[in-house]
Design a protein around this motif. Structure first.
Motif, PDB file in Angstrom:
ATOM      1  N   GLY A  34       0.822  -1.215   0.000  1.00  0.00           N
ATOM      2  CA  GLY A  34       0.000   0.000   0.000  1.00  0.00           C
ATOM      3  C   GLY A  34       0.853   1.260   0.000  1.00  0.00           C
ATOM      4  O   GLY A  34       0.570   2.221  -0.718  1.00  0.00           O
ATOM      5  N   GLY A  35       1.926   1.247   0.796  1.00  0.00           N
ATOM      6  CA  GLY A  35       2.819   2.400   0.824  1.00  0.00           C
ATOM      7  C   GLY A  35       3.551   2.596  -0.499  1.00  0.00           C
ATOM      8  O   GLY A  35       3.680   3.722  -0.986  1.00  0.00           O
ATOM      9  N   ALA A  36       4.000   1.494  -1.086  1.00  0.00           N
ATOM     10  CA  ALA A  36       4.697   1.577  -2.374  1.00  0.00           C
ATOM     11  C   ALA A  36       3.754   2.082  -3.460  1.00  0.00           C
ATOM     12  O   ALA A  36       4.118   2.941  -4.271  1.00  0.00           O
ATOM     13  CB  ALA A  36       5.277   0.219  -2.758  1.00  0.00           C
ATOM     14  N   LEU A  37       2.550   1.560  -3.475  1.00  0.00           N
ATOM     15  CA  LEU A  37       1.576   1.997  -4.488  1.00  0.00           C
ATOM     16  C   LEU A  37       1.175   3.449  -4.260  1.00  0.00           C
ATOM     17  O   LEU A  37       1.041   4.222  -5.215  1.00  0.00           O
ATOM     18  CB  LEU A  37       0.342   1.099  -4.462  1.00  0.00           C
ATOM     19  CG  LEU A  37       0.579  -0.317  -4.979  1.00  0.00           C
ATOM     20  CD1 LEU A  37      -0.649  -1.186  -4.721  1.00  0.00           C
ATOM     21  CD2 LEU A  37       0.915  -0.298  -6.445  1.00  0.00           C
ATOM     22  N   GLY A  38       0.993   3.827  -3.005  1.00  0.00           N
ATOM     23  CA  GLY A  38       0.645   5.218  -2.705  1.00  0.00           C
ATOM     24  C   GLY A  38       1.749   6.173  -3.128  1.00  0.00           C
ATOM     25  O   GLY A  38       1.496   7.217  -3.726  1.00  0.00           O
ATOM     26  N   GLY A  39       2.987   5.811  -2.824  1.00  0.00           N
ATOM     27  CA  GLY A  39       4.121   6.645  -3.228  1.00  0.00           C
ATOM     28  C   GLY A  39       4.247   6.739  -4.742  1.00  0.00           C
ATOM     29  O   GLY A  39       4.520   7.812  -5.284  1.00  0.00           O
TER      30      GLY A  39
END
Length: 158
Positions: A34-39
């Protein structure tokens, strides 16, 4: 707001159930992903914003703004961020903590591209089929709610 809250709570419950049934690791496969996709999404939107500034002000020859502010700085930003996006995409498997040959390393970034193309396509459809709806894009909630705001001079008298 109530419906949105119920929908978000329901989706969260579904995610929790799916993760429990599948025995997935929520730290790795939910928070990291989720963090990677959000970034990745924020980085992509920053590039789009830089380009949008150039297009918007370019239509009115800068609108009285200095060339550096409306064209050169956003162009430098877009290029620098695009280089960064290239490296992020190339090494996306590291951000997801998956094997370098995992299809996920390309599937997730490709989804962003597909969504961007779909959104642009939908915008073109709206522009040709429903120009009155297209004309309200970017005008805020007042454009769709039919709420008239007081003129700025009226606000100061209240």
């Amino acid at each position: 707001p109530q419906i949105s809250s119920m929908l978000q709570s329901g989706l969260s419950l579904i995610v929790i159930i799916v993760y429990a049934i599948q025995g997935l690791d929520p730290v790795n496969q939910l928070f990291y992903w989720g963090g990677a996709l959000g970034g990745f999404g924020v980085l992509s939107l920053c590039i789009a914003t830089s380009l949008a500034v150039i297009v918007y002000f370019g239509r009115s020859a800068g609108g009285g703004e200095p060339l550096w502010r409306w064209a050169l700085a956003p162009a430098v930003s877009a290029v620098a961020l695009a280089v960064l996006l290239f490296f992020v995409t190339r090494d996306f498997h590291n951000l997801l903590a998956v094997a370098p040959d995992s299809p996920l390393r390309w599937v997730f970034p490709a989804l962003f591209g597909a969504l961007a193309l779909g959104g642009a396509g939908w915008g073109l459809v709206l522009r040709s089929k429903q120009p009155e709806v297209y004309a309200t894009i970017g005008l805020g909630a007042e454009a769709t709610a039919g709420v008239a705001l007081p003129a700025p001079s009226d606000v100061s008298r209240q």
